[in-house]
Design a protein around this motif. Structure first.
Motif, PDB file in Angstrom:
ATOM      1  N   LYS A  41       8.421   8.187   8.187  1.00 52.06           N
ATOM      2  CA  LYS A  41       8.257   9.084   9.333  1.00 52.06           C
ATOM      3  C   LYS A  41       8.859   8.483  10.608  1.00 52.06           C
ATOM      4  O   LYS A  41       9.602   9.158  11.330  1.00 52.06           O
ATOM      5  N   ALA A  42       8.548   7.207  10.865  1.00 52.32           N
ATOM      6  CA  ALA A  42       9.039   6.573  12.089  1.00 52.32           C
ATOM      7  C   ALA A  42      10.565   6.459  12.077  1.00 52.32           C
ATOM      8  O   ALA A  42      11.219   6.678  13.099  1.00 52.32           O
ATOM      9  N   MET A  86      -0.003   4.289  -0.038  1.00 52.15           N
ATOM     10  CA  MET A  86      -0.546   5.297   0.886  1.00 52.15           C
ATOM     11  C   MET A  86       0.007   5.128   2.296  1.00 52.15           C
ATOM     12  O   MET A  86       0.036   6.064   3.072  1.00 52.15           O
ATOM     13  N   CYS A  87       0.370   3.866   2.618  1.00 53.34           N
ATOM     14  CA  CYS A  87       0.768   3.563   4.002  1.00 53.34           C
ATOM     15  C   CYS A  87       2.269   3.697   4.250  1.00 53.34           C
ATOM     16  O   CYS A  87       2.706   3.728   5.400  1.00 53.34           O
ATOM     17  N   GLY A 125       7.308  -1.809  14.179  1.00 57.99           N
ATOM     18  CA  GLY A 125       6.342  -1.022  14.953  1.00 57.99           C
ATOM     19  C   GLY A 125       5.339  -0.274  14.087  1.00 57.99           C
ATOM     20  O   GLY A 125       4.313   0.193  14.574  1.00 57.99           O
ATOM     21  N   THR A 126       5.626  -0.160  12.783  1.00 61.47           N
ATOM     22  CA  THR A 126       4.692   0.530  11.885  1.00 61.47           C
ATOM     23  C   THR A 126       3.697  -0.448  11.253  1.00 61.47           C
ATOM     24  O   THR A 126       2.916  -0.066  10.382  1.00 61.47           O
ATOM     25  N   GLY A 127       3.761  -1.708  11.683  1.00 60.74           N
ATOM     26  CA  GLY A 127       2.798  -2.696  11.186  1.00 60.74           C
ATOM     27  C   GLY A 127       3.316  -3.532  10.026  1.00 60.74           C
ATOM     28  O   GLY A 127       2.666  -4.470   9.604  1.00 60.74           O
ATOM     29  N   PHE A 128       4.492  -3.173   9.497  1.00 61.47           N
ATOM     30  CA  PHE A 128       5.094  -3.975   8.424  1.00 61.47           C
ATOM     31  C   PHE A 128       6.119  -4.920   9.034  1.00 61.47           C
ATOM     32  O   PHE A 128       6.331  -4.908  10.242  1.00 61.47           O
ATOM     33  N   ALA A 139       4.342   6.025   4.027  1.00 62.84           N
ATOM     34  CA  ALA A 139       4.802   7.273   4.664  1.00 62.84           C
ATOM     35  C   ALA A 139       5.093   7.067   6.152  1.00 62.84           C
ATOM     36  O   ALA A 139       5.970   7.723   6.718  1.00 62.84           O
ATOM     37  N   SER A 140       4.365   6.141   6.759  1.00 65.34           N
ATOM     38  CA  SER A 140       4.570   5.880   8.195  1.00 65.34           C
ATOM     39  C   SER A 140       5.949   5.296   8.480  1.00 65.34           C
ATOM     40  O   SER A 140       6.536   5.565   9.523  1.00 65.34           O
ATOM     41  N   ALA A 168      12.232   9.816  12.663  1.00 62.58           N
ATOM     42  CA  ALA A 168      12.091  10.272  14.056  1.00 62.58           C
ATOM     43  C   ALA A 168      13.028   9.519  15.006  1.00 62.58           C
ATOM     44  O   ALA A 168      13.089   9.831  16.194  1.00 62.58           O
ATOM     45  N   CYS A 183       0.838  -1.194   0.000  1.00 62.03           N
ATOM     46  CA  CYS A 183       0.000   0.000   0.000  1.00 62.03           C
ATOM     47  C   CYS A 183       0.880   1.255   0.000  1.00 62.03           C
ATOM     48  O   CYS A 183       1.552   1.559   0.985  1.00 62.03           O
TER      49      CYS A 183
END
Lengths: 101, 158
Positions: free
Chosen positions: A48-49, A41-42, A88-91, A44-45, A52, A39
């Motif tokens: 971002k993570a 759209m996903c 931690g981002t679900g992947f 970017a997380s 950070a 995905c």
């Protein structure tokens, strides 16, 4: 006087060279395969993570290739920690990798 | 005389810039997964987090336990999370997923148009931060990080 100036120049050059070696030794680049990142759209997380995370200098995430290319300071963050952040981002960060120093 | 004139000009410009950046949230009325109507106007006076998400989006799923925790911990201070799904979704699939996670805030069924009312980005999850006066204060793309909650949301709860 000239001798003193010459010596101080040599010392300064030596210190600068040492500093440069120190910087390059701490910077590492890893390519981590990320599973399930279909995905766009996903994704970017993940960027971002990772951005950070302390020690991360540069991040390029590709949903098409399913990978994250990360440049980081290996004195501040480990590759294991980067995998943890991705997870931690679900992947899922896959174990196989290419690594360049 | 001149300094007073300058100060007045600066203040006018500052007010103008602030008015330009603060945007009123659009009115919104959607059905939730229980069939009830969710209206954004019903939450005026609360700090609302509109969280756009989907069951097929891994970061959205990863983020939800944190949103449940935030809702539980900050409800008394006036925080209200509202989840809005992004298509394609089935009501049954969303119900099953939110039941498993024990989601403690309303989940409304949205469309692509619902999301585009607030943001044109192609990112999920997306969280729109709305203050107690109904103004959009921030758009947070991707997983809402703890430091973002501290910096962008917590001050609004005071």
């Amino acid at each position: 006087m000239k001798k003193k100036q010459f010596v101080s120049t040599i010392v300064m050059a030596f210190v600068l060279a040492l500093g440069a070696v120190g910087v390059s030794a701490a910077t590492r680049k890893s390519t981590i395969r990320v599973e399930g990142m279909h995905c766009k759209m996903c994704s970017a997380s993940v960027t971002k993570a990772l951005k950070a995370t302390v020690g991360v200098e540069k991040v390029e995430v590709s949903a098409e290739k399913g990978e994250a290319v990360i440049q980081y300071d290996d004195e501040k963050v480990t590759e294991a920690k980067l995998r943890e952040v991705i997870n931690g981002t679900g992947f899922k960060a896959v174990e196989e990798k290419s690594d360049t120093k | 005389m001149k300094p007073i004139l300058c100060l007045a000009l600066v203040l006018t410009a500052a007010t103008f810039v602030q008015a330009q950046t603060i945007q009123k949230a659009p009115s919104l009325s959607l059905r939730d997964i229980r069939g009830h109507v969710v209206r954004l106007s019903d939450y005026k006076g609360k700090v609302v987090l509109l969280n756009f998400w989907a069951t097929w989006c891994p970061p959205c799923r990863a983020e939800m336990p944190d949103l449940v925790k935030m809702q539980r911990e900050y409800r008394s201070l006036g925080l209200q999370v509202i989840g809005i799904t992004y298509p394609p979704e089935t009501v049954r699939g969303v119900q099953r997923f939110t039941r498993q996670l024990r989601v403690n805030y309303p989940i409304a069924l949205g469309t692509k148009e619902t999301k585009s009312l607030f943001d044109e980005s192609e990112t999920l999850p997306l969280t729109i931060v709305i203050d107690r006066e109904g103004n959009i204060r921030d758009r947070i793309e991707g997983i809402l990080l703890p430091e973002e909650f501290e910096q962008k949301i917590k001050p609004l709860l005071k």
